[in-house]
Design an enzyme around this catalytic site. Sequence first.
Site, short mmCIF file in Angstrom:
data_model
loop_
_atom_site.label_atom_id
_atom_site.label_comp_id
_atom_site.label_asym_id
_atom_site.label_seq_id
_atom_site.Cartn_x
_atom_site.Cartn_y
_atom_site.Cartn_z
N ARG A 184 44.23 36.52 37.72
CA ARG A 184 45.01 36.59 36.93
C ARG A 184 44.40 37.30 35.60
NH1 ARG A 184 47.00 32.51 40.17
NH2 ARG A 184 48.89 33.77 41.59
N LYS A 215 48.63 29.10 39.65
CA LYS A 215 49.45 29.14 39.93
C LYS A 215 50.74 27.73 39.90
CE LYS A 215 51.87 33.07 38.98
NZ LYS A 215 53.05 34.75 39.53
N HIS A 248 47.39 43.54 35.48
CA HIS A 248 47.61 43.44 36.44
C HIS A 248 46.98 44.04 38.30
CE1 HIS A 248 49.06 39.49 38.90
NE2 HIS A 248 49.63 39.86 39.39
N ARG A 256 43.49 43.61 39.63
CA ARG A 256 43.66 41.97 40.84
C ARG A 256 44.26 42.94 41.86
NH1 ARG A 256 45.40 36.56 42.18
NH2 ARG A 256 47.15 36.32 42.65
N HIS A 284 47.15 33.20 46.45
CA HIS A 284 48.78 32.72 47.41
C HIS A 284 49.23 31.46 47.96
CE1 HIS A 284 48.96 37.10 46.00
NE2 HIS A 284 48.48 36.67 45.63
N TYR A 338 51.24 42.49 47.47
CA TYR A 338 49.99 42.96 47.30
C TYR A 338 49.13 43.77 47.45
CZ TYR A 338 50.52 39.45 43.33
OH TYR A 338 50.98 39.22 41.94
#
Length: 316
Positions: free
Chosen positions: A170, A193, A261, A264, A287, A296
């Site tokens: 990211r 995250k 993004h 990615r 994830h 994605y």
Amino acid sequence: MSRAQKAAETGLISPAARDALQTWLDHQRSLKGAAENTLTAYQGDVADFLAFMTVHKAQSQGLGALASITITDMRSWMARTRGPDVGPRSMARKLSAVKAFYRWLAEREGFEPTAVLSTRSPKFQKKLPRPLAVDAAKALIDCVEIQSERPWVSARDVAVLTLLWGCGLRISEALGLLGRDAPLPATLRILGKGGKERVVPVLPAARDAVAHYLELCPHPQMTDAPLFRAIRGGPLSPRAISKVMADARMQLGLPATATPHAMRHSFATHLLDAGGDLRAIQELLGHASLSTTQAYTAVDTARLMEVYNRSHPKAG
């Protein structure tokens, strides 16, 4: 002051409900590792729900009253909340937060939360990310390399974009690297995250790009300082990289979806196209859910079935 605090001060949230909300948020933080941005959204969404129910029912919503919420009450809340500024996606997020809170509260207080948990989320079209073709990703990096009059800035921007595309980072993760992380090792330990940690292989091209940037960077590299610097030596902002890509995509005639993004997204898509395993790509991206990885990478049904048939034990 948070929305929950404001609502509590105006009497729209009872002390018992306020304390329960705070206990649930603490639980999400300590036991589930929820990120602060997620907790802030949870707090606002549930506080708005509790405040609405106080007005809707014309009485303070203590824990006993919260246990008697009906499907009709839920429909009233959704009808009142939906509006020009709250579309189906946002409404689904708010309902998800309320359901998570109620699931926890019902287990703690011993009541049946069916009315809340059975409320249907509004349907919305999920926007699939648009990865770049391999040639487009290469062209973007080549274009960025010649954009700045300062060679070290060009080298910096190339290094950042190479990390996004080559390692699936990211933008916040790439810009969060510190001086102590250089020279880049063969693998990087990334804190993503929700405090989720993952190990990411670093391609030689990415290591070389970062090394070239450091050779040219006029600012001294310090252990605890950001690896990537702005013109005056401060930390490089995501906005600066977004502008660099915007300028490059205009020159190349690429769509507005060609963002940092998207690099990615491209990392994941190109790995999948080369035969990469979905589970492995999920780990590399950090994830929590495989379904997120599928979105994605824009996985189609045929491709997913191919992976399934190759990997399932019964396929042989």
